[in-house]
Structures are given as structure tokens and as C-alpha cells.
Design an enzyme around this catalytic site. Structure first.
Site, PDB file in Angstrom:
ATOM      1  N   HIS A 173       0.453  -1.112   0.284  1.00 16.21           N
ATOM      2  CA  HIS A 173       0.012   0.202  -0.025  1.00 16.21           C
ATOM      3  C   HIS A 173       1.342   1.096   0.299  1.00 16.21           C
ATOM      4  CE1 HIS A 173      -4.728  -2.310   0.234  1.00 16.21           C
ATOM      5  NE2 HIS A 173      -2.961  -2.842   1.294  1.00 16.21           N
TER       6      HIS A 173
ATOM      7  N   ASP B  24      -4.686 -13.732   0.601  1.00 11.46           N
ATOM      8  CA  ASP B  24      -5.229 -11.916   1.286  1.00 11.46           C
ATOM      9  C   ASP B  24      -7.314 -12.859   1.161  1.00 11.46           C
ATOM     10  OD1 ASP B  24      -5.397  -9.484   2.026  1.00 11.46           O
ATOM     11  OD2 ASP B  24      -5.852  -9.046   0.062  1.00 11.46           O
TER      12      ASP B  24
ATOM     13  N   ALA C 193      -1.728  -2.013  -5.023  1.00 12.39           N
ATOM     14  CA  ALA C 193      -1.961  -0.797  -4.203  1.00 12.39           C
ATOM     15  C   ALA C 193      -0.530  -0.310  -3.771  1.00 12.39           C
ATOM     16  CB  ALA C 193      -2.728  -1.620  -2.878  1.00 12.39           C
TER      17      ALA C 193
END
Length: 377
Positions: A192, A271, A217
Site C-alpha cells: 500500500h 489475502d 496497491a
């Protein structure tokens, strides 16, 4: 003691046939020729399947109808682990995404309790956030993304959490903070993030060793701006998690990534969200409704929110890619993540002295039986 026999046994770069695995007291005793099985030893027939090390998933948000951010307690952790065992996952890092400090404390306490009580499969915790780049937040709640602080350092110091993984944006913390996390025993990953190539290189020099869901991300690699992905692919020591569901990363991009890094440094991760192991068609993440459709989890705006992937499916998908095989896919799901966690002397291989964490795959690469410490679960 018992013997697992009449199957193809994973041996890293090859399959052993006409061999058996002897198991006793939760450990692998040895691999032996079929004719050397002790006469008094019960034999469990594998019916020609593939016996592989149990899968190790370092990024699991939920499963079995439970999302850990919604229910950060020991019961939820146990439920999630049980849901993923059906798909061959024998070791996992329960993952807690960016949230308020009190809930992070609750999750840490729950993981500590699970470890103290030897809950099957729990190896530590993965904090995905909160020190992220808000421009690459995905479904992480922006109001909980924050700057680095001592509270988090105290959190991991005050609890016995096993293997601690921390995903952060390198450009949002100092290099000293990364060093402090590593000195505290944490495994630091980039994710991220909008980090540049140089920022990522500096973070790796400070001790960062992993990349969370590579390609997602984070900015795409460009010819004159290699960025975080270029740094990850170039470095032959760091580990990269990938979500092999066909939604997060194009198959061609995944194939190129595998060619660049190899099975020794690519980890398959799920995930996974709460829907794995259920028939859920929707669930709540905080105050957001997430729909489960077409094999993926998405917000109302179509933003990916974790995945509906399980590890057996990830292994199956990768094993069918050009240049890959079931052997390489299994390595990415077991041996490599075990090495990433620093547990490659206990799990991730079928070898004398290792935990008898095992999975039997059929010819369709489906998990049909799973053992943890020699007990079928």
C-alpha cells in the site's frame, strides 16, 4: 508410528515414488523405501495422490464466515484456521488490516492466547497497516491510517505474538523506524505504497525483506520509473507475496514475475476474506458491504477487497501457468513462505525431524486430506 504410502512424495525438485513417509509423535521420522516399512507399522494408503508439505499462508484476513477485523478474538482465529485447513493450509498468519488502536490490542491479545493454547496452525500475526500511504489504501479505512508511533512498538513488545509481519509504506516511516521494528523481531514488508525505487532500496538496506501482494496497491513499473516493483524484482533476497486468482494480477504479469524472482522467493498468499469456505455472497468490512461474485470480493464501486481465494486453488492456478509445475507451485505455497517466516527448520518440507504438517492432493490438485502434527484434521 504410522506410514503414509502409495503416493507421490514431494521432495523439493522431484517426486519420490515407491517410498513412504513414517510419522511418529507429530514429527516426520524419515522417508523410506516401501519395502523398509517396519512390519508392525500401520500403513495409510494415499491412493496415488500427491503428498506435499502443508501450505503456509502469511496473509489471511478471514474465512469460515469470520472476518478478523470484525471479530478480533481467539474463537474467530480458530474458526478461520479451521476453514483454511480444508484447502491444505496448515500454518498461517492471521492478518489484521488498518483499524483503531483498541481493536489492534484485542487482536494481539487473541493471537497471544491462541499461541499459548497451541491452536493448530497459528504461527503469528500480520499487521497490514496502519502506516500506509493513503493514496494506495485500497479498502483500508482512511481514518485509521496514521503516522508511525511508539504505541505500535509497545504493542508488539508487550505480547508474545510468534512471527510478526508488518506491512507498511516505506515512504511513510523513517529508516530508523524500520530498523527498530526489525530489531524487535518483526518481518517488515512494503505494501500500500507509492515508494520510489530509491526509497525502496533504502528500506531494504534498513531491513525490509518482503513485499505484500506485489503489483497491487502500488504503482506499476515503468521504463524510467522502476519504483517499488522494480526494486522488488531486482533484489534476489527479498520475498514477494502474490495473489494468484486471475483478478489481482494478469496471468501474463504473474508469469513474468515468477520468471524474474523464481519459486524460492515468490510466496502464494490468499489475502482471503470471510467468504472462503462458505457460500457467502456478501459480508461487511467495517461499514462497507463487500459483494462476493465471479470469484472475487469487491466494493459497490468495484474495488477489490481481499480475495475469495484458497491456497489449493492458488497452487492449482500457478501449476498450470507456462513454465511452472506442481512442484514449483507447491514450493511457493510451503517451503518459500516457511523460509520467509524463519520457520524453515520446522515446516515447509517433508523431511526427517520436521512437523508432520502434510496435504494430500489429487490429480486435479484439490486438497483431499490434511494433517497437522500427524493428526488428520
Amino acid at each position: 508410528m504410522f506410514a503414509l504410502s502409495n503416493g507421490k512424495i514431494y521432495a523439493g525438485d522431484t517426486w519420490l515414488e515407491n517410498h513412504s513417509v513414517l510419522v511418529d509423535n507429530g514429527k516426520i521420522v524419515k522417508i523410506c523405501n516401501v519395502e523398509d516399512i517396519p512390519s508392525s507399522c500401520p500403513v495409510d494408503d494415499l491412493e496415488g495422490g500427491f503428498l506435499v508439505p502443508g501450505f503456509v499462508d502469511v496473509q489471511v484476513n478471514g474465512g469460515g464466515g469470520v472476518l478478523l477485523n470484525n471479530s478480533p478474538d481467539k474463537s474467530s482465529i480458530v474458526t478461520v484456521a479451521a476453514a483454511h485447513r480444508k484447502f491444505g493450509t496448515t500454518s498461517l498468519a492471521p492478518t489484521f488490516i488498518t483499524d483503531e488502536k483498541t481493536k489492534m490490542q484485542e487482536m494481539a491479545g487473541a493471537v497471544e492466547t491462541a499461541l499459548m493454547e497451541n491452536s493448530p496452525g497459528i504461527k503469528g500475526i500480520h499487521f497490514e497497516g496502519p502506516f500506509l500511504n493513503i493514496e494506495r489504501k485500497g479498502v483500508h479505512d482512511a481514518k485509521f491510517i496514521r503516522l508511525m508511533d511508539d504505541c505500535f512498538l509497545k504493542l508488539i513488545a508487550d505480547h508474545d505474538l510468534g512471527q510478526v509481519i508488518v506491512t507498511l509504506a516505506p515512504e511513510k516511516v523513517t529508516l530508523d523506524y524500520i530498523r527498530t521494528l526489525v530489531e524487535a523481531g518483526a518481518i517488515v514488508c512494503a505494501g500500500h505504497t507509492n515508494a520510489t525505487y530509491d526509497q525502496t532500496q533504502a528500506a531494504m538496506d534498513a531491513g525490509l525483506t518482503g513485499f505484500t501482494h506485489l503489483h497491487n496497491a502500488m504503482p506499476a513499473m515503468q521504463s524510467r520509473k522502476p519504483g517499488v516493483i522494480g526494486a522488488a524484482l531486482e533484489n534476489q533476497d527479498c520475498f514477494c507475496g502474490v495473489i494468484a486468482d486471475g483478478h489481482h494480477v494478469h496471468w501474463a504479469t504473474l508469469g513474468t514475475t515468477l520468471a524474474a524472482k523464481g519459486a524460492d522467493r515468490i510466496m502464494l498468499v490468499t489475502d482471503a476474506m470471510s467468504s472462503v469456505g462458505t457460500d457467502e455472497t456478501e459480508f461487511m468490512l467495517g461499514d462497507q458491504r463487500i459483494d462476493v461474485r465471479d470469484g472475487k470480493c469487491v466494493t459497490a464501486e468495484g474495488v477489490l477487497a481481499g480475495s475469495a481465494l484458497d491456497m489449493a486453488t492458488a497452487v492449482r492456478n500457478v501449476s498450470r501457468l507456462p513454465g511452472q509445475s506442481l512442484l514449483s507451485a507447491v514450493k511457493m505455497a510451503s517451503t518459500t513462505p516457511a523460509t520467509f517466516l524463519g520457520l524453515n527448520d520446522k515446516i515447509g518440507k517433508i523431511q526427517s525431524g520436521f512437523d508432520a504438517d502434510l496435504v494430500l492432493l489429487n490429480k486435479e490438485v484439490e486438497a483431499v486430506r490434511t494433517w497437522i502434527a500427524g493428526e488428520q484434521v
